[in-house]
Write a protein that holds these residues in place. Structure first.
Motif, PDB file in Angstrom:
ATOM      1  N   ALA A 152      18.709  -4.033 -38.003  1.00 14.14           N
ATOM      2  CA  ALA A 152      19.947  -3.435 -38.560  1.00 14.14           C
ATOM      3  C   ALA A 152      21.182  -4.278 -38.589  1.00 14.14           C
ATOM      4  O   ALA A 152      21.934  -4.261 -39.527  1.00 14.14           O
ATOM      5  N   VAL A 153      21.163  -5.089 -37.634  1.00 20.35           N
ATOM      6  CA  VAL A 153      22.289  -6.190 -37.724  1.00 20.35           C
ATOM      7  C   VAL A 153      22.171  -7.154 -38.799  1.00 20.35           C
ATOM      8  O   VAL A 153      23.261  -7.149 -39.652  1.00 20.35           O
ATOM      9  N   GLU A 155      20.805 -10.239 -29.206  1.00 21.45           N
ATOM     10  CA  GLU A 155      19.537 -10.409 -29.355  1.00 21.45           C
ATOM     11  C   GLU A 155      19.261 -11.303 -30.518  1.00 21.45           C
ATOM     12  O   GLU A 155      18.504 -12.251 -30.791  1.00 21.45           O
ATOM     13  N   THR A 156      19.954 -10.827 -31.586  1.00 27.90           N
ATOM     14  CA  THR A 156      20.133 -11.627 -32.971  1.00 27.90           C
ATOM     15  C   THR A 156      20.454 -13.148 -32.667  1.00 27.90           C
ATOM     16  O   THR A 156      20.044 -14.157 -33.140  1.00 27.90           O
ATOM     17  N   GLY A 157      21.542 -13.180 -31.895  1.00 24.77           N
ATOM     18  CA  GLY A 157      22.123 -14.487 -31.522  1.00 24.77           C
ATOM     19  C   GLY A 157      21.099 -15.319 -30.793  1.00 24.77           C
ATOM     20  O   GLY A 157      20.974 -16.610 -31.065  1.00 24.77           O
ATOM     21  N   LEU A 182      19.354 -16.052 -35.269  1.00 22.08           N
ATOM     22  CA  LEU A 182      19.273 -15.246 -36.458  1.00 22.08           C
ATOM     23  C   LEU A 182      20.700 -15.064 -36.988  1.00 22.08           C
ATOM     24  O   LEU A 182      21.159 -15.216 -38.117  1.00 22.08           O
ATOM     25  N   THR A 183      21.690 -15.252 -35.907  1.00 22.19           N
ATOM     26  CA  THR A 183      23.194 -14.884 -36.413  1.00 22.19           C
ATOM     27  C   THR A 183      23.962 -15.872 -35.248  1.00 22.19           C
ATOM     28  O   THR A 183      23.480 -16.591 -34.415  1.00 22.19           O
ATOM     29  N   ARG A 235      39.895 -12.692 -30.611  1.00 20.42           N
ATOM     30  CA  ARG A 235      39.062 -12.381 -29.679  1.00 20.42           C
ATOM     31  C   ARG A 235      37.655 -11.729 -30.033  1.00 20.42           C
ATOM     32  O   ARG A 235      36.850 -11.210 -29.549  1.00 20.42           O
ATOM     33  N   SER A 236      37.758 -11.256 -31.418  1.00 25.52           N
ATOM     34  CA  SER A 236      36.702 -10.577 -31.985  1.00 25.52           C
ATOM     35  C   SER A 236      36.003 -11.428 -33.199  1.00 25.52           C
ATOM     36  O   SER A 236      36.497 -11.492 -34.338  1.00 25.52           O
ATOM     37  N   PRO A 237      35.234 -12.288 -33.016  1.00 24.71           N
ATOM     38  CA  PRO A 237      34.788 -13.449 -33.841  1.00 24.71           C
ATOM     39  C   PRO A 237      33.886 -12.748 -35.136  1.00 24.71           C
ATOM     40  O   PRO A 237      33.488 -11.479 -34.803  1.00 24.71           O
ATOM     41  N   LEU A 238      33.927 -13.319 -36.178  1.00 22.95           N
ATOM     42  CA  LEU A 238      32.952 -12.962 -37.045  1.00 22.95           C
ATOM     43  C   LEU A 238      31.460 -13.416 -36.802  1.00 22.95           C
ATOM     44  O   LEU A 238      31.263 -14.356 -36.401  1.00 22.95           O
ATOM     45  N   LEU A 239      30.704 -12.345 -37.168  1.00 23.07           N
ATOM     46  CA  LEU A 239      29.168 -12.509 -37.027  1.00 23.07           C
ATOM     47  C   LEU A 239      28.600 -13.233 -38.337  1.00 23.07           C
ATOM     48  O   LEU A 239      28.901 -12.304 -39.422  1.00 23.07           O
ATOM     49  N   SER A 240      27.985 -14.188 -38.744  1.00 24.54           N
ATOM     50  CA  SER A 240      27.115 -14.736 -39.529  1.00 24.54           C
ATOM     51  C   SER A 240      25.841 -14.826 -39.588  1.00 24.54           C
ATOM     52  O   SER A 240      25.523 -15.104 -38.382  1.00 24.54           O
ATOM     53  N   LEU A 241      25.221 -14.687 -40.772  1.00 22.82           N
ATOM     54  CA  LEU A 241      23.668 -14.980 -40.599  1.00 22.82           C
ATOM     55  C   LEU A 241      23.519 -16.565 -40.518  1.00 22.82           C
ATOM     56  O   LEU A 241      24.252 -17.408 -41.430  1.00 22.82           O
TER      57      LEU A 241
END
Length: 148
Positions: A39-40, A72-74, A78-79, A89-95
């Motif tokens: 889902a992420v 989990e994805t990190g 995977l991210t 304080r709210s980082p962007l998450l990337s693939l």
């Protein structure tokens, strides 16, 4: 249309989602992904880099639960977090490249499955069903918000 037909349509959403989730889970066999990790990855694949709160909003689930999913994805590589120019304080998450390749394959297999199971369905009926489900979802959410 009868009231019982509409009632049945609404309640068929549960077995539909359970069957869809079981199918998705079966399609993840051998990938190392769980449904929640998928889902992420799907959100990042479809919408680009996002923060945890943005993903939570799109999935309509609590931010704290999404944070567990993101962890989990990190951990699986995977991210990865990236600096967010809008919020320190709210980082962007990337693939990652691995995450992108994995979700590309998963989505391609799922789209092929949807093409197979829907090959004999009338596209106009599918469009009508989608409009009805979207309308019912909006109305039920509105009703829930209006309740004391």
């Amino acid at each position: 249309m009868t009231d019982s037909s509409l009632y049945s349509l609404i309640w068929m959403s549960r077995p539909l989602m359970q069957a869809a989730e079981a199918s998705v889970e079966a399609g993840l066999s051998g990938t190392g992904l769980t449904v929640r990790m998928r889902a992420v990855l799907e959100m990042l694949h479809a919408h680009g880099d996002q923060t945890v709160p943005e993903i939570a909003q799109r999935l309509e689930i609590k931010r704290q639960y999404v944070q567990l999913m993101v962890n989990e994805t990190g951990a699986a590589g995977l991210t990865e977090p990236r600096a967010n120019p809008r919020h320190k304080r709210s980082p962007l998450l990337s693939l990652t490249e691995t995450g992108r390749a994995l979700i590309d394959g998963v989505v391609a297999r799922e789209r092929a499955l949807v093409d197979r199971i829907g090959a004999d369905l009338d596209p106009a009926e599918v469009d009508a069903a989608l409009r009805i489900v979207q309308t019912l979802t909006t109305r039920l959410k509105s009703h829930a918000k209006d309740m004391p």
